[in-house]
Motif scaffolding. Structure first.
Motif, mmCIF file in Angstrom:
data_model
loop_
_atom_site.group_PDB
_atom_site.id
_atom_site.type_symbol
_atom_site.label_atom_id
_atom_site.label_comp_id
_atom_site.label_asym_id
_atom_site.label_seq_id
_atom_site.Cartn_x
_atom_site.Cartn_y
_atom_site.Cartn_z
ATOM 1 N N TRP A 5 -1.848 -13.731 0.328
ATOM 2 C CA TRP A 5 -1.262 -12.480 -0.168
ATOM 3 C C TRP A 5 -1.911 -12.037 -1.464
ATOM 4 C CZ3 TRP A 5 1.018 -9.287 2.801
ATOM 5 C CH2 TRP A 5 1.713 -9.750 3.931
ATOM 6 N N THR A 6 -2.223 -13.001 -2.328
ATOM 7 C CA THR A 6 -2.853 -12.603 -3.585
ATOM 8 C C THR A 6 -4.254 -12.055 -3.324
ATOM 9 O OG1 THR A 6 -3.609 -14.854 -3.972
ATOM 10 C CG2 THR A 6 -1.564 -14.229 -5.011
ATOM 11 N N ALA A 9 -3.847 -8.591 -2.097
ATOM 12 C CA ALA A 9 -3.501 -7.675 -3.191
ATOM 13 C C ALA A 9 -4.758 -7.260 -3.954
ATOM 14 C CB ALA A 9 -2.496 -8.331 -4.132
ATOM 15 N N LEU A 10 -5.633 -8.240 -4.222
ATOM 16 C CA LEU A 10 -6.874 -7.947 -4.954
ATOM 17 C C LEU A 10 -7.812 -7.064 -4.160
ATOM 18 C CD1 LEU A 10 -8.223 -11.081 -6.849
ATOM 19 C CD2 LEU A 10 -8.269 -8.730 -7.623
ATOM 20 N N LYS A 13 -6.563 -3.531 -4.028
ATOM 21 C CA LYS A 13 -6.764 -2.890 -5.329
ATOM 22 C C LYS A 13 -8.233 -2.523 -5.523
ATOM 23 C CE LYS A 13 -8.437 -4.268 -8.854
ATOM 24 N NZ LYS A 13 -9.063 -5.180 -9.727
ATOM 25 N N LEU B 91 -5.763 3.398 -11.536
ATOM 26 C CA LEU B 91 -4.724 3.226 -10.524
ATOM 27 C C LEU B 91 -3.435 3.880 -11.027
ATOM 28 C CD1 LEU B 91 -5.175 -0.475 -9.322
ATOM 29 C CD2 LEU B 91 -6.140 1.599 -8.350
ATOM 30 N N GLU B 95 0.764 1.835 -8.149
ATOM 31 C CA GLU B 95 -0.272 0.913 -7.654
ATOM 32 C C GLU B 95 -0.461 -0.276 -8.596
ATOM 33 O OE1 GLU B 95 -2.922 4.257 -5.262
ATOM 34 O OE2 GLU B 95 -3.336 3.811 -7.361
ATOM 35 N N ARG B 98 2.503 -2.554 -8.000
ATOM 36 C CA ARG B 98 2.387 -3.210 -6.701
ATOM 37 C C ARG B 98 1.337 -4.327 -6.737
ATOM 38 N NH1 ARG B 98 4.112 -1.854 -1.657
ATOM 39 N NH2 ARG B 98 4.877 0.187 -2.241
ATOM 40 N N PHE B 99 0.260 -4.062 -7.482
ATOM 41 C CA PHE B 99 -0.809 -5.055 -7.586
ATOM 42 C C PHE B 99 -0.303 -6.340 -8.244
ATOM 43 C CE2 PHE B 99 -4.355 -6.717 -10.305
ATOM 44 C CZ PHE B 99 -5.040 -7.345 -9.282
ATOM 45 N N GLY B 102 1.942 -8.205 -6.078
ATOM 46 C CA GLY B 102 1.168 -8.934 -5.069
ATOM 47 C C GLY B 102 0.640 -10.252 -5.615
ATOM 48 N N LEU B 103 0.160 -10.228 -6.864
ATOM 49 C CA LEU B 103 -0.398 -11.451 -7.449
ATOM 50 C C LEU B 103 0.677 -12.515 -7.655
ATOM 51 C CD1 LEU B 103 -3.015 -10.270 -10.085
ATOM 52 C CD2 LEU B 103 -3.330 -10.813 -7.684
ATOM 53 N N PHE B 104 1.924 -12.059 -7.887
ATOM 54 C CA PHE B 104 3.003 -13.024 -8.067
ATOM 55 C C PHE B 104 3.733 -13.301 -6.761
ATOM 56 C CE2 PHE B 104 2.623 -11.825 -12.561
ATOM 57 C CZ PHE B 104 2.657 -13.074 -13.139
ATOM 58 N N GLY B 105 3.243 -12.707 -5.674
ATOM 59 C CA GLY B 105 3.865 -12.951 -4.376
ATOM 60 C C GLY B 105 5.221 -12.279 -4.220
#
Lengths: 367, 303
Positions: A5-6, A9-10, A13, B91, B95, B98-99, B102-105
């Motif tokens: 998932w990370t 996300a990257l 982006k 962004l 966005e 959301r990014f 996403g990095l923290f799940g």
């Protein structure tokens, strides 16, 4: 699972940012077309239609025949000079003519009497490459004319046949080269700049305080540019095949598979450049330096065999050299793994070494 | 119980000591303000606590885990907002959020509900489609805070989040911090504004990498020795020169006024007499309470 998932996300982006930067986008997608058109048309290394001034001081039947035989092929465009003086400098400097054929008086008589009949071909040597080729053509034509004039049956005749590129079209040779160069440029430059931009903006630090792992970060940062690289490459191939009509002799899966292997070299290079620079400008210059070196010693323009021995040895330090041979081999000769294994082995080694080195440097800088 | 503990932390850069044996502890549900001049070592302290830089000795623990060994387990507990704006300007607000989610799940319904709450908190709702680079300074900081909060960290480290932000936005920003405190988060915030320092539960004064003093704002105010008198006159160069000539007191510019430090053993009457001697006989002068800034200045100059 969480790492996936990370990475996603990257990647999302990164694509958002690429597609938001209209100027960059234009550059990325116009580049393959521009390079192909410029290099495909302008850098035509075939030497044809050399404008040649004729100074015929003999004006005999034989001299006229010799001039005619010179203009028979597609090589020389002969035009008789109306002047009786040699005004070569003016002609060469204005590029009206690039060669001059001077036939002295008594040329015909000497030939008939079986004596030596000298004639001169003076070639504009400022382009050494095409001058040499012109000289070669002229020599061949003269030899043939000699035999006819002497009425001798030719003892040895060489019939030439070019395999793989029977029309000797330089564009057939250039397009595979451009494919390799484009893939290198896009991936090295965009990867290094995308990572350095994050450092420049301070966002890298912000990302590093999240639980993202280094491999996940690297994957998220490289996948988008690998994809863009493949898109570029496919565009270049499409233009080459559909527009220039170049043949594609080999295996598509093999070409793309080996390109993926090569991407580890260029993406690794991009990551490496990002670890030794701290601004996008620096990254740009470093990437540019590597790419120029890689192109120069890859055999893209000048054949490696023509280079001095020392430089030839240096080319082994260049991963693009091997990839260039692989792309040309697959596209032009239909080569497979059984003939390319040496180049493939070298490329795999470079990819593994460069990518791991880049990862090590990156991990050392960012825990 | 302390959520974050810093123990005798040392950090040197090329022979320059940035953090010099610094210790502090932060409890859950508390706001701790770290105040000090530029170069006091606040940023180095914070970056070391977030695992962004190595340190030479000492330790930082979060929830009992050392950053030296357990950074992987600590990161999900921490939120960090660096001094400079570091989101993606190209962004949009949404966005960016959301990014980081996403990095923290953080995804799905959890993300949606947290996002709504953060938007409500920060007043970013009307700007969700706007690019972060086009936000005002205050909005940028509130977006950065929202991004640092999306995973609901139990420790929040904020490096001068309100510097250069307008007073109204600063007020709103602190309202958010207060509600985080109610939710039980530990907040460590560096700030150059003494009015903000006064809002914190505890205050740490930091200077030259060392802790100068620590306590509640009231405790720190009581550290002041001597008295302060405000002279409601514009601090022109001539006046300052005249005042500096008065024996036993220390005048200094304070905003549009002059503050005069008077040692503990000097009475108000004595000061009035000395002022009158120097031609300030009918100047408006009154004794005031020492503010945190006065305390800080006194501690720093070692008076």
């Amino acid at each position: 699972m969480r790492h996936m998932w990370t990475v996603l996300a990257l990647v999302t982006k990164e694509f958002r940012q690429v597609f938001r930067d209209r100027n960059m986008l234009r550059l990325i997608f116009l580049m393959p077309f521009l390079q192909l058109v410029i290099l495909g048309y302008a850098v035509d290394t075939d030497v044809r239609r050399i404008h040649t001034a004729v100074y015929d001081f003999d004006r005999s039947r034989l001299s006229r025949e010799f001039v005619r035989s010179m203009s028979a092929g597609d090589y020389f465009l002969m035009s008789t000079s109306d002047r009786s003086v040699l005004d070569l400098d003016e002609n060469f400097q204005t590029n009206r003519f690039n060669a001059a054929l001077v036939i002295p008086r008594d040329f015909g008589r000497n030939l008939e009497n079986g004596n030596l009949a000298p004639a001169s071909l003076i070639v504009d040597g400022s382009n050494a490459n095409s001058a040499g080729i012109a000289m070669g053509y002229a020599g061949m034509i003269a030899a043939q004319f000699n035999r006819q004039a002497a009425g001798l049956a030719p003892s040895i005749s060489i019939r030439q046949k070019l395999l793989y590129n029977s029309e000797a079209e330089s564009v057939y040779y250039m397009v595979p080269g451009i494919v390799a160069v484009l893939l290198t440029m896009i991936t090295v430059m965009l990867t290094s700049m995308a990572i350095v931009r994050e450092r420049e903006m301070g966002t890298l630090e912000q990302v590093m305080v999240t639980p993202i792992s280094t491999p996940a970060f690297i994957l998220g940062k490289t996948i988008p540019f690998a994809v863009l690289g493949f898109v570029e490459m496919s565009l270049a191939l499409a233009v080459g095949i559909l527009w220039f009509g170049i043949p594609f002799a080999g295996s598509w899966p093999l070409l793309y598979g080996l390109s993926l292997v090569y991407l580890f070299t260029t993406l690794g290079m991009g990551i490496f450049v990002s670890t030794i620079t701290s601004t996008q400008q620096q990254a740009m210059f470093f990437a540019w330096f590597f790419i120029i070196f890689a192109i120069m010693t890859s055999g893209f323009f000048a054949p490696i065999e023509n280079m001095p021995p020392v430089v030839q040895h240096m080319t082994y330090a260049n991963p693009l050299r091997f990839f260039m041979r692989i792309v040309r081999g697959i596209m032009m000769k239909g080569a497979g793994v059984n003939t390319l294994y040496r180049d493939i082995a070298a490329m795999v080694l470079y990819s593994a070494a460069i990518f791991s080195l880049a990862l090590m440097r990156f991990s050392k800088r960012h825990r | 119980m302390s959520v974050l503990e810093v123990t005798r932390l040392f950090k040197r850069y090329h022979g320059l000591t940035a953090v010099d044996g610094f210790s502090m502890a932060v409890e859950a549900g508390r706001i701790v303000a770290v105040a000090g001049p530029d170069g006091a070592g606040k940023t180095s302290l914070f970056r070391a606590a977030c695992g962004l830089i190595d340190f030479d000795s000492g330790d930082v623990t979060v929830g009992g885990i050392s950053v030296k060994t357990g950074m992987g387990r600590i990161k999900p507990l921490m939120g960090y907002m660096p001094q400079s704006f570091s989101l993606y300007p190209d962004l949009s607000v949404e966005e960016n959020l959301r990014f980081y989610a996403g990095l923290f799940g953080v995804s799905g319904d959890v993300f949606a509900s947290r996002r709504e709450r953060l938007y409500r908190f920060s007043g970013l709702e009307p700007f969700v489609k706007r690019r972060a680079g086009n936000l005002s300074g205050g909005m940028k900081q509130k977006l950065a805070l929202s991004c640092a909060l999306i995973h609901q960290p139990s420790v929040l480290i904020l490096d001068e989040p309100t510097t250069g932000v307008d007073p109204l936005s600063r007020q709103q920003f602190w309202d958010i911090l207060m509600s985080l405190r109610r939710d039980g988060a530990a907040v460590i915030v560096a700030t150059p504004y003494m009015d903000e320092v006064a809002l914190a539960d505890r205050v740490v004064f930091m200077h030259a990498g060392k802790k100068l003093a620590e306590g509640t704002p009231d405790e720190l105010r009581r550290l002041y020795s001597g008295g302060i008198y405000r002279l409601a006159l514009e601090p022109t160069a001539e006046r300052m020169a005249l005042l500096s000539g008065i024996e036993g007191v220390a005048p200094y510019r304070f905003g549009a006024d002059v503050h005069i430090y008077v040692p503990p053993d000097m009475s108000g009457g004595e000061l009035a007499a000395r002022l009158a001697d120097s031609g300030f006989g009918d100047a408006p002068v009154e004794r005031i309470e020492a503010g945190l800034e006065d305390v800080f200045i006194q501690l720093m100059s070692g008076q």
